[in-house]
Design an enzyme around this catalytic site. Structure first.
Site, PDB file in Angstrom:
ATOM      1  N   GLU A  54      38.554  41.712  36.993  1.00 13.81           N
ATOM      2  CA  GLU A  54      37.972  40.127  36.879  1.00 13.81           C
ATOM      3  C   GLU A  54      37.443  39.783  38.407  1.00 13.81           C
ATOM      4  O   GLU A  54      36.509  39.371  38.449  1.00 13.81           O
ATOM      5  CB  GLU A  54      39.180  39.231  36.522  1.00 13.81           C
ATOM      6  CG  GLU A  54      39.228  37.882  36.884  1.00 13.81           C
ATOM      7  CD  GLU A  54      40.424  37.172  36.417  1.00 13.81           C
ATOM      8  OE1 GLU A  54      40.953  37.223  35.350  1.00 13.81           O
ATOM      9  OE2 GLU A  54      40.811  36.661  37.481  1.00 13.81           O
TER      10      GLU A  54
ATOM     11  N   SER B 282      46.215  36.461  29.089  1.00 11.23           N
ATOM     12  CA  SER B 282      44.868  36.003  29.963  1.00 11.23           C
ATOM     13  C   SER B 282      44.140  34.978  29.065  1.00 11.23           C
ATOM     14  O   SER B 282      44.320  34.699  27.817  1.00 11.23           O
ATOM     15  CB  SER B 282      44.017  37.176  30.029  1.00 11.23           C
ATOM     16  OG  SER B 282      42.928  37.021  30.495  1.00 11.23           O
TER      17      SER B 282
ATOM     18  N   LYS C 179      47.360  44.168  32.361  1.00  9.63           N
ATOM     19  CA  LYS C 179      46.855  42.616  32.942  1.00  9.63           C
ATOM     20  C   LYS C 179      46.577  43.064  34.094  1.00  9.63           C
ATOM     21  O   LYS C 179      45.572  42.099  34.573  1.00  9.63           O
ATOM     22  CB  LYS C 179      48.155  41.621  32.761  1.00  9.63           C
ATOM     23  CG  LYS C 179      47.913  40.307  33.083  1.00  9.63           C
ATOM     24  CD  LYS C 179      46.722  39.473  32.627  1.00  9.63           C
ATOM     25  CE  LYS C 179      46.656  38.262  33.120  1.00  9.63           C
ATOM     26  NZ  LYS C 179      45.855  37.919  34.173  1.00  9.63           N
TER      27      LYS C 179
ATOM     28  N   HIS D  22      46.914  72.384  57.299  1.00 10.35           N
ATOM     29  CA  HIS D  22      46.978  71.998  55.823  1.00 10.35           C
ATOM     30  C   HIS D  22      46.522  72.800  54.832  1.00 10.35           C
ATOM     31  O   HIS D  22      46.783  72.724  53.818  1.00 10.35           O
ATOM     32  CB  HIS D  22      46.598  70.473  55.571  1.00 10.35           C
ATOM     33  CG  HIS D  22      47.043  69.515  56.439  1.00 10.35           C
ATOM     34  ND1 HIS D  22      48.421  69.183  56.479  1.00 10.35           N
ATOM     35  CD2 HIS D  22      46.471  68.869  57.385  1.00 10.35           C
ATOM     36  CE1 HIS D  22      48.929  68.149  57.402  1.00 10.35           C
ATOM     37  NE2 HIS D  22      47.705  68.128  58.025  1.00 10.35           N
TER      38      HIS D  22
ATOM     39  N   HIS E   1      43.298  44.157  34.368  1.00  9.97           N
ATOM     40  CA  HIS E   1      42.353  43.150  33.821  1.00  9.97           C
ATOM     41  C   HIS E   1      41.743  42.141  34.984  1.00  9.97           C
ATOM     42  O   HIS E   1      40.939  42.081  35.360  1.00  9.97           O
ATOM     43  CB  HIS E   1      43.370  42.316  32.750  1.00  9.97           C
ATOM     44  CG  HIS E   1      42.279  41.123  32.480  1.00  9.97           C
ATOM     45  ND1 HIS E   1      42.358  39.888  33.345  1.00  9.97           N
ATOM     46  CD2 HIS E   1      41.581  40.565  31.423  1.00  9.97           C
ATOM     47  CE1 HIS E   1      41.698  38.691  32.843  1.00  9.97           C
ATOM     48  NE2 HIS E   1      40.911  39.313  31.684  1.00  9.97           N
ATOM     49  N   ASN E   2      42.947  41.883  35.808  1.00 11.82           N
ATOM     50  CA  ASN E   2      42.461  40.938  36.875  1.00 11.82           C
ATOM     51  C   ASN E   2      41.784  41.705  37.968  1.00 11.82           C
ATOM     52  O   ASN E   2      40.813  41.036  38.564  1.00 11.82           O
ATOM     53  CB  ASN E   2      43.870  40.482  37.670  1.00 11.82           C
ATOM     54  CG  ASN E   2      44.546  39.138  36.693  1.00 11.82           C
ATOM     55  OD1 ASN E   2      44.062  39.266  35.497  1.00 11.82           O
ATOM     56  ND2 ASN E   2      45.114  38.107  37.362  1.00 11.82           N
TER      57      ASN E   2
HETATM   58  C1  6PG Z   1      43.779  35.227  33.460  1.00 13.26           C
HETATM   59  C2  6PG Z   1      43.728  34.913  34.922  1.00 13.26           C
HETATM   60  C3  6PG Z   1      45.085  34.443  35.492  1.00 13.26           C
HETATM   61  C4  6PG Z   1      44.835  34.490  37.089  1.00 13.26           C
HETATM   62  C5  6PG Z   1      44.832  33.366  37.676  1.00 13.26           C
HETATM   63  C6  6PG Z   1      44.981  33.622  39.219  1.00 13.26           C
HETATM   64  O1  6PG Z   1      43.603  36.136  33.000  1.00 13.26           O
HETATM   65  O2  6PG Z   1      43.952  34.283  33.002  1.00 13.26           O
HETATM   66  O3  6PG Z   1      43.527  36.315  35.553  1.00 13.26           O
HETATM   67  O4  6PG Z   1      46.279  35.166  34.972  1.00 13.26           O
HETATM   68  O5  6PG Z   1      45.996  35.197  37.800  1.00 13.26           O
HETATM   69  O6  6PG Z   1      43.496  32.556  37.533  1.00 13.26           O
HETATM   70  O7  6PG Z   1      43.819  34.451  39.898  1.00 13.26           O
HETATM   71  P1  6PG Z   1      43.878  34.678  41.528  1.00 13.26           P
HETATM   72  O8  6PG Z   1      44.482  36.007  41.380  1.00 13.26           O
HETATM   73  O9  6PG Z   1      42.214  34.980  41.491  1.00 13.26           O
HETATM   74  O10 6PG Z   1      44.449  33.549  42.111  1.00 13.26           O
END
Ligand code: 6PG
Length: 472
Positions: free
Chosen positions: A197, A135, A190, A450, A193-194
């Protein structure tokens, strides 16, 4: 002549190039490989070695076999490739070229279930496979990413020295690189994380829309608000990014107004949302953020629908103090949902993930770095959930009215607050002693037999209601 490099990097896209330059800047000797596609990708590795001084002594290749044989055994091969078929194809080409004890590190955004399988498959042929969540985007790759490793723990010990050298260092000087657990643990973390995010980004987008709805606030005042927040515990990399993008202009006009309001995504947020459903986890905020992106991307439908429904006109004032409190508590809910999903998945998959280590790895270098994230390193050392941590309990209790006021502003201004309301509803549901689910159980048993547990019978046996005799 330098010794043969121990490290090789496959895939010189944005992230692969950034990481290669980072390795080289730290004195780590490399072989570089990029595929050859006539007229599209030609001599990429060679060109990088000429373009970047730090790659001057790296060994460039377009032939995979020559590349592999240029790397010293036990080889440390980092794949920086798009997830899915591309990685499968390269792994198929790589396998016959590798030697016993070589280490493959997949640094792409691969799905954790694929990594779980690959770790086992490669172990079967004497090759170590590690899944590494990376990331921090392009800047992070070049100057210090956050690295989340999963797979064979011994293999991690063989690569950790160099990975910790290139990783971001937090304010304590600690590398934001950790072995998080076996199998797909690194890629799962990860993915979450997203997911977090997405929701953090959506909360900021909803704050932005709310502040714009109040005629008292123009872009200048909104930027002042965000600058003020950045000096408080609301501080985060994403708030900094938001402030930065709002500062750009083109011919004196805000650049943000030139960007079409259709959000796309590369899939990790969708995987996180789907994983919540598969694991039985109410990760409602990342789901709300994903759905907000889906709805926004259907601009044609939105424009057609807008013709049928009038936009409300109101001068309802929006309290910035209330908005900040609502933003702060909604972030607590977002982080709570994400970390609890990691906790539950770790139990299900046997990864033994240490949540304090996750917060540490996310305390610098990654998109989620923030004052709140740094504080979670110690919170999780106490082994408490975020919603069980006294300072956060006090913050939420004292923020309830402001949270309510902010949601009310969204209703009065008819602004979709998918993430704010998702946080609110999750909080109400998860803190509700008695829920409405007894009616769900009655309905399920009435039409589907059920069964349900009884409040007056202290066991887990499923019972049925008295409906069958009187069904009309
Ligand atoms: C990171 C970001 C990165 C992300 C891309 C695309 O941790 O650096 O999360 O890995 O996958 O920026 O993100 P989208 O899913 O919004 O297209």
């Amino acid at each position: 002549m330098k010794n043969k490099p121990n490290w090789g990097v496959i895939g010189l896209g944005v992230m692969g190039t950034g990481l290669s330059r980072n390795f080289a800047k730290k004195g780590i000797h490399l072989a570089l490989y990029n595929r050859h596609i006539e007229g599209v990708e030609e001599n990429i590795a060679e060109k990088h070695c000429q373009k970047y001084p730090e790659l001057e002594t790296a060994l460039p290749y377009e032939d995979l076999s020559l590349f592999i044989h240029a790397v010293e055994i036990p080889r440390k091969i980092l794949l920086m490739l798009p997830a899915g078929v591309v990685i499968d194809s390269v792994l198929n080409q790589l396998t016959p070229l590798l030697s016993n004890g070589d280490i493959i590190i997949d640094g792409g955004n691969s799905h954790f279930e694929d990594t779980e399988k690959r770790v086992i498959e490669f172990a079967g042929i004497g090759i170590y496979f590690l899944g590494m969540g990376v990331s921090g985007g392009e800047e992070g790759a070049l100057n210090g990413p956050s690295l989340m490793l999963g797979g064979d723990k011994h293999a991690y010990s063989l690569v950790s020295k160099e990975l910790e050298i290139i990783a971001a260092k937090n304010s304590n000087g600690t590398p934001c690189c950790a072995y998080l657990g076996s199998g797909g643990a690194g890629h799962f973390v990860k993915m979450i994380h997203n997911g977090i995010e997405y929701a953090e980004m959506q909360l900021l987008a909803e704050v932005f829309e709310l502040t714009q709805a109040d005629p008292k606030h123009d872009l200048i005042s909104i930027k002042k608000i965000f600058s003020k927040w950045q000096k408080t515990s609301s501080e985060s990399y994403l708030l900094k990014v938001t402030l930065s993008v709002l500062n750009y202009t083109k011919k004196g006009h805000p650049f943000i107004n030139l960007i079409k309001d259709e959000a796309s995504n590369k899939g990790t947020g969708a995987w996180a949302t789907a994983s919540g459903a598969k694991l039985g986890n109410a990760n409602s905020m990342m789901a709300a953020a994903l759905y907000a992106r889906f709805t926004s991307s259907d601009k044609v439908t939105r424009e057609a629908m807008a013709k049928h429904f009038s936009k409300i006109k109101t001068n309802h004032a929006i309290s910035l103090d209330a908005l900040k409190k609502a933003y702060d508590v909604s972030r607590l809910i977002n982080h709570h949902q994400g970390f609890e999903m990691i906790r539950e998945a770790s139990l299900i998959f046997g990864w033994k993930i240490n949540l304090s280590s996750v917060a540490l790895v996310w305390s610098e270098g990654c998109i989620l770095k923030s004052t709140l994230m740094f504080s979670l390193i110690d919170v999780f050392k106490s082994n408490k959930k975020i919603l069980e941590f006294s300072p956060f309990i006090r913050e939420i209790n004292s923020g309830m009215q402001a949270w309510e006021e902010t949601l009310d502003s969204g209703i009065k201004h008819r602004i979709p607050l998918g993430c704010f309301s998702s946080a609110w509803n999750y909080f109400l549901a998860i803190t509700q002693k008695q829920s409405n689910a007894n009616l769900i159980q009655a309905q399920r048993d009435y039409f589907g037999a059920h069964g349900f547990k009884r409040t007056d019978i202290k066991n887990e046996v499923l019972h049925h209601g008295p409906w069958s005799s009187k069904k009309n």
